[in-house]
Design a protein around this motif. Structure first.
Motif, PDB file in Angstrom:
ATOM      1  N   ARG A  77       0.840  -1.195   0.000  1.00  0.00           N
ATOM      2  CA  ARG A  77       0.000   0.000   0.000  1.00  0.00           C
ATOM      3  C   ARG A  77       0.874   1.245   0.000  1.00  0.00           C
ATOM      4  N   GLU A  91     -12.009 -10.489  15.560  1.00  0.00           N
ATOM      5  CA  GLU A  91     -11.839 -10.669  14.111  1.00  0.00           C
ATOM      6  C   GLU A  91     -12.703  -9.677  13.345  1.00  0.00           C
ATOM      7  N   ASP A 138     -10.979  -2.311   6.797  1.00  0.00           N
ATOM      8  CA  ASP A 138     -11.893  -1.839   5.753  1.00  0.00           C
ATOM      9  C   ASP A 138     -12.009  -0.313   5.764  1.00  0.00           C
ATOM     10  N   GLU A 190     -22.357  -2.833   9.231  1.00  0.00           N
ATOM     11  CA  GLU A 190     -23.333  -3.906   9.343  1.00  0.00           C
ATOM     12  C   GLU A 190     -24.097  -3.906  10.666  1.00  0.00           C
ATOM     13  N   ASP A 205     -24.508   0.908   7.284  1.00  0.00           N
ATOM     14  CA  ASP A 205     -24.408  -0.161   6.300  1.00  0.00           C
ATOM     15  C   ASP A 205     -22.996  -0.738   6.300  1.00  0.00           C
ATOM     16  N   PHE A 206     -22.020   0.149   6.344  1.00  0.00           N
ATOM     17  CA  PHE A 206     -20.627  -0.255   6.287  1.00  0.00           C
ATOM     18  C   PHE A 206     -20.258  -1.147   7.466  1.00  0.00           C
ATOM     19  N   ASP A 264      -8.999   1.074   4.294  1.00  0.00           N
ATOM     20  CA  ASP A 264      -8.938   0.751   2.875  1.00  0.00           C
ATOM     21  C   ASP A 264      -9.948   1.560   2.066  1.00  0.00           C
ATOM     22  N   GLU A 265     -11.200   1.598   2.548  1.00  0.00           N
ATOM     23  CA  GLU A 265     -12.275   2.242   1.778  1.00  0.00           C
ATOM     24  C   GLU A 265     -12.196   3.762   1.810  1.00  0.00           C
ATOM     25  N   ARG A 274     -24.911   5.276   5.538  1.00  0.00           N
ATOM     26  CA  ARG A 274     -23.797   4.613   4.856  1.00  0.00           C
ATOM     27  C   ARG A 274     -22.857   3.970   5.870  1.00  0.00           C
ATOM     28  N   ARG A 330     -11.368  -6.595  10.976  1.00  0.00           N
ATOM     29  CA  ARG A 330     -11.846  -6.497   9.600  1.00  0.00           C
ATOM     30  C   ARG A 330     -12.358  -5.072   9.325  1.00  0.00           C
ATOM     31  N   PHE A 331     -13.158  -4.564  10.286  1.00  0.00           N
ATOM     32  CA  PHE A 331     -13.733  -3.231  10.083  1.00  0.00           C
ATOM     33  C   PHE A 331     -12.652  -2.163  10.066  1.00  0.00           C
TER      34      PHE A 331
END
Lengths: 659, 272
Positions: free
Chosen positions: B14, B205, B213, B157, B154-155, B216-217, B151, B209-210
């Motif tokens: 990255r 975990e 993300d 969850e 949603d992101f 990253d996003e 948003r 992940r979040f």
């Protein structure tokens, strides 16, 4: 009143789903065809808009190079976009193959390889990852289209394209003429869809269903229940399951009703309440879970509320089903039922999201009579149907005023039924599948030259009512050493009707007596444990609690008493049992994806436990391999106490004697 | 703009940007206790930067200095290429720094949605009166903010608990709601104070992940304090190690893991 376009037109006019789409776009143009909750707001697409979206996607598929007859796999949760993908695939002459979204890589690899899918339309990153993991084994795979772009930015996009880009390319392609030609080439015998059966034994088989199968069946069943444009369904069951295909594509396109997709798997119950479907399907398990949670919450309610609930529910039990069946009911009862509707039934149905249900179905497994009656007594028109993938679902279903918990109803219009000498049920209908894909041998073994299909279920037609009753899987029906009839499912169902028991496996074919494995229901038993101040660390610990074992023993003994009443099956009483240390799980191959017990696998896997149950030992130590959700494996060890259960002495009737 | 020439490329390929924030010789004292002694390090744009150390090492104090809650007696905090004057925390927040807390600091009686909406406070310009009658610009503004919040929901969850009061949620979900609120503020620098504390493996975990993300996003720069070594080493691009208020290590997870001082002070001396 919205007149169903279906009943006015003859089926032969519309020989494919894309043809029905064109009709709906014209007849119901502005009516909602699809809804989905996104970012907390219900978005909707009319039939005309949906037709546009589907056209753009179909054109996009043409630019990707889809040829007629190609298989296009669709994998993801229920979303309008994926339903469009199915119809778009049909429009370009390809065969859509919906897959179970929770299938592990291995299962997906088998299916994709078997149908040699050239294209895949995947819901999100999770599904794409799954396919990328196995892509080396998929020689035919050319391109993956994906829907949710989250997390996908950094992937290598040489074989990946986002859904909207495909549609964009389609809109700009100018291939409308070719698309029209492809769609026009579809006829009644072209393949509508290929669905893989979950298969209780062996590898899944690809069931090829033609347009004739789907459209005729949808027409017959929709007319049977007077489904019409304006009805609402909630599409929340796996898209790969034939039922969802019939409800959300077949009947929806035939009648022009609206398909609603939930926001996520966790919000289904909220979304159900917001939509209030008029046509609803759920497997018995869902009804059981809902009832359990209602009862648990009622136990927490104040004394007065509990009293009101009890009082009116008692009344509903006697009056409700009669009202639904349009039988005469006294004035006082009617009045009290009205009052109950206002205070109890109405609000309860609203909480459950079932206020507007006009036609509700359950199928797949036997439903407990008490559970069934509970919903019917609330005034919910819950019925049973019997079907399978090979029949495009419908074989029998219950008429509105002939509903009973112990039968599966009379043949759906257009279906013929016969029972062979061994008690196996056969059927013939316009919905009978074309073939198993690339498996002529199985096709021949299932469907004979005259079109009769073996269901694999043993059952009989009631002579006075014509209703079909199913006893068990034909191949599971066996004989005890004494010669008595052995029908495990019959006993298992009786066990599973207890809220504390989630799953049961009865064994004993060819033996002297029956034994059973039990799975407790963690919600119900956990709630009991909480109320009685019993601490537990998880399923395994709770399942081995002495008090839990005793409760289960009481249940087993009660079942034995009830089994003893049945002349034919009284040899199936359970002599010994154990409570399993882990929940039976589809990831471990013990259940199918539709949660049916895989008997052979369980018998092999827990061989040591079966031996212990029969050799009279008091405890047994065992180690079992488990598969986690991400595919990793681990193992759990446990020492289980084996339990004896009292049985009722009976005069065992042998099969020979019965004949 | 930031000087991008100072950027670097991480082990997983990255591209990391220039220096977003720099601590220059920070010393923080509470009366006679020196919580932070002469520490310097930087945070690059787009990286995940971890601060680790044993209990009482001064990690949380460091985070509070970054967020502007504490003003150090000595040293300077440079943000986006200029020294940052002493500020109130809300002023720092307006500059694009959001945080979560070690002991969850949500409004227990309010729904998840309302809690996350509070994260948008700095993006609301309408006055109290306009908001109360929900008219004109105030209304448009709220709709736009709500969309942004949806948003984020949603992101992360958390759609199924949108309308659930926070007080009724389990701990792991509360942590996620706190992250949602911080994200709703659209921060350029996100501070996470022990995001995994008290979680089970599965929740850890999910949270990892979040965090990845988010980085990253949205390209959000993340500085986090964490005790779980596995998590820190897996998640972060670079790690600062503190012990007794001093910096004893700084580098990539591999460098830190092999640094003898760090091993002795924090990870323990391996038994031969």
């Amino acid at each position: 009143m919205a007149q169903s376009a279906g009943s006015a037109a003859s089926a032969a006019q519309y020989v494919s789903v894309p043809a029905l789409l064109a009709r709906n776009a014209k007849s119901f143009g502005a009516q909602a065809a699809y809804r989905e909750k996104e970012l907390g707001i219900w978005q909707s697409w009319s039939w005309a808009e949906s037709a546009k979206e589907i056209e753009a996607l179909a054109l996009g598929l043409l630019t990707l190079g889809v040829s007629p007859g190609d298989h296009i796999a669709v994998i993801g949760r229920n979303r309008p976009y994926l339903y469009w993908s199915i119809v778009a695939a049909q429009s370009v002459g390809a065969v859509p193959v919906p897959l179970y979204q929770d299938a592990v890589g291995e299962e997906v690899a088998y299916v994709l390889d078997h149908c040699a899918a050239r294209f895949i339309i995947a819901g999100d990153q999770e599904q794409v990852d799954k396919i990328l993991d196995i892509q080396d084994r998929l020689e035919g795979l050319e391109h993956i289209v994906y829907l949710d772009q989250r997390g996908m930015r950094k992937y290598d996009h040489s074989r990946l394209t986002p859904f909207d880009k495909v549609q964009e390319a389609g809109r700009a392609s100018g291939l409308e003429a070719e698309l029209a030609e492809r769609t026009a080439a579809l006829d009644y015998d072209s393949t509508c869809v290929m669905l893989y059966t979950s298969g209780t034994t062996g590898r899944p088989k690809g069931v090829v269903l033609s347009n004739r199968n789907i459209i005729e069946t949808s027409k017959n069943s929709a007319e049977f229940d007077r489904l019409k444009a304006g009805d609402e369904v909630l599409a929340y069951l796996p898209m790969a399951w034939v039922g969802d295909f019939i409800f959300s594509i077949g009947q929806a396109y035939w009648t022009g009703f609206c398909v609603n997709c939930p926001e996520s798997a966790e919000t289904v119950m909220h979304d159900l309440r917001e939509i209030g479907p008029t046509y609803y399907f759920a497997p018995p398990r869902v009804f059981e879970t809902q009832l359990t949670s209602v009862m648990i919450r009622m136990e927490d309610a104040g004394r007065f509320k509990r009293w009101i609930f009890q009082k009116f529910m008692d009344r509903a039990k006697t009056v409700g089903p009669k009202l639904l069946d349009r039988k005469p009911v006294g004035l006082m009862d009617r009045l009290m039922y009205r009052l109950g509707e206002f205070f109890v039934y109405g609000p309860l149905k609203n909480t459950l999201g079932l206020s507007r249900v006009r036609v509700g179905y359950t199928a797949g497994e036997a439903i407990g009579p008490e559970i069934f009656d509970f919903y019917r007594s609330l005034g919910i028109n819950l019925k049973q149907l019997y079907g399978q993938t090979e029949a495009s679902v419908f074989i029998t279903q219950q008429k509105d005023d002939e509903v009973r918990p112990d039968t599966v109803g009379t043949p759906t219009p257009g279906v013929e039924i016969k029972i062979d000498d061994n008690g196996e049920v056969f059927y013939r209908s316009p919905g009978v599948f074309v073939e198993y894909f690339k498996n002529a041998e199985s096709t021949a073994g299932t469907k004979d030259d005259e079109g009769w299909v073996a269901t694999g279920d043993a059952g009989f037609l009631e002579s006075d009512t014509g209703h079909l009753r199913i006893i068990d899987r034909a191949k599971d029906v066996g004989k005890m050493a004494s010669g008595a009839l052995f029908a495990p499912k019959y006993v298992e169902n009786k066990l599973k009707f207890f809220p504390n028991i989630l799953e049961a496996v009865v064994l004993g074919n060819g033996r002297d007596n029956c034994v059973a494995f039990i799975n407790i229901d963690l919600t119900a038993v956990g709630n009991w444990a909480e109320r009685n101040n019993i601490a537990y660390g998880g399923y395994q610990e709770l399942s081995q609690h002495p008090q839990v074992r005793d409760t289960i023993r009481e249940h087993v003994e009660e079942v034995n008493k009830s089994v003893a009443q049945d002349e034919m099956l009284n040899g199936c009483q359970i002599h010994r049992f154990l409570v399993l240390h882990k929940e039976l799980d589809a990831d471990d191959g013990e259940l199918t994806r539709t949660r049916k017990v895989r008997r052979r696998i369980i018998e092999e896997k827990y061989d040591d436990l079966i031996t212990a149950l029969y050799d009279g030992s008091e405890t047994v130590s065992t180690e079992t391999e488990v598969t986690y959700e991400d595919g990793r494996k681990g193992s759990i060890k446990a020492t289980l106490t084996l339990m004896d259960a009292a049985t009722v002495p009976v005069q065992v009737k042998t099969l020979e004697a019965a004949e | 703009m930031l000087d991008q020439s100072q950027g670097y490329v991480t082990a997983d390929g990255r591209q990391i940007g220039g220096v977003l924030m720099e601590m220059k010789d920070i010393t923080l004292r509470f009366g006679g206790v020196t919580a932070i002694k002469d520490i310097s390090f930087d945070i690059h744009e787009g990286e995940i930067r971890a601060i680790i150390g044993p209990n009482g090492a001064g990690k949380s104090s460091m985070l509070n200095v970054i967020s502007g809650f504490y003003t150090p007696q000595e040293g300077e905090v440079w943000y986006k290429g200029a020294p940052r004057p002493a500020m109130k925390p809300y002023e720092v927040a307006r500059m694009g720094v959001a945080r979560t807390f070690q002991n969850i600091a949500l409004f227990e009686g309010m729904t998840v949605l309302d809690n996350v909406m509070t994260g948008r406070l700095n993006h609301m310009k309408a006055g109290i009166l306009a908001q109360a009658i929900w008219w004109g610009k105030a209304r448009d503004e709220e709709i736009a903010n709500r969309e942004h919040v949806e948003r984020v929901i949603d992101f992360l969850e958390i759609q199924s608990i949108r309308k659930t009061p926070v007080g009724r949620l389990p701990y792991g979900l509360k942590k996620r709601v706190e992250l949602a609120r911080a994200l709703a503020a659209e921060p350029s620098l996100l501070l996470l104070d022990e995001p995994m504390a008290g979680m089970n493996v599965e929740e850890k975990e999910d949270m990892s992940r979040f965090i990845l993300d988010v980085n990253d996003e949205f390209g959000t720069t993340i500085a986090l304090i964490e005790h779980d070594m596995g998590v820190v080493m897996d998640l972060s691009d670079r790690v600062v190690v503190m012990d007794y208020g001093k910096k004893i290590g700084d580098g990539t997870p591999d460098e830190v893991r092999n640094d003898q001082t760090v091993i002795d002070a924090y990870l323990g001396v391996p038994q031969e």
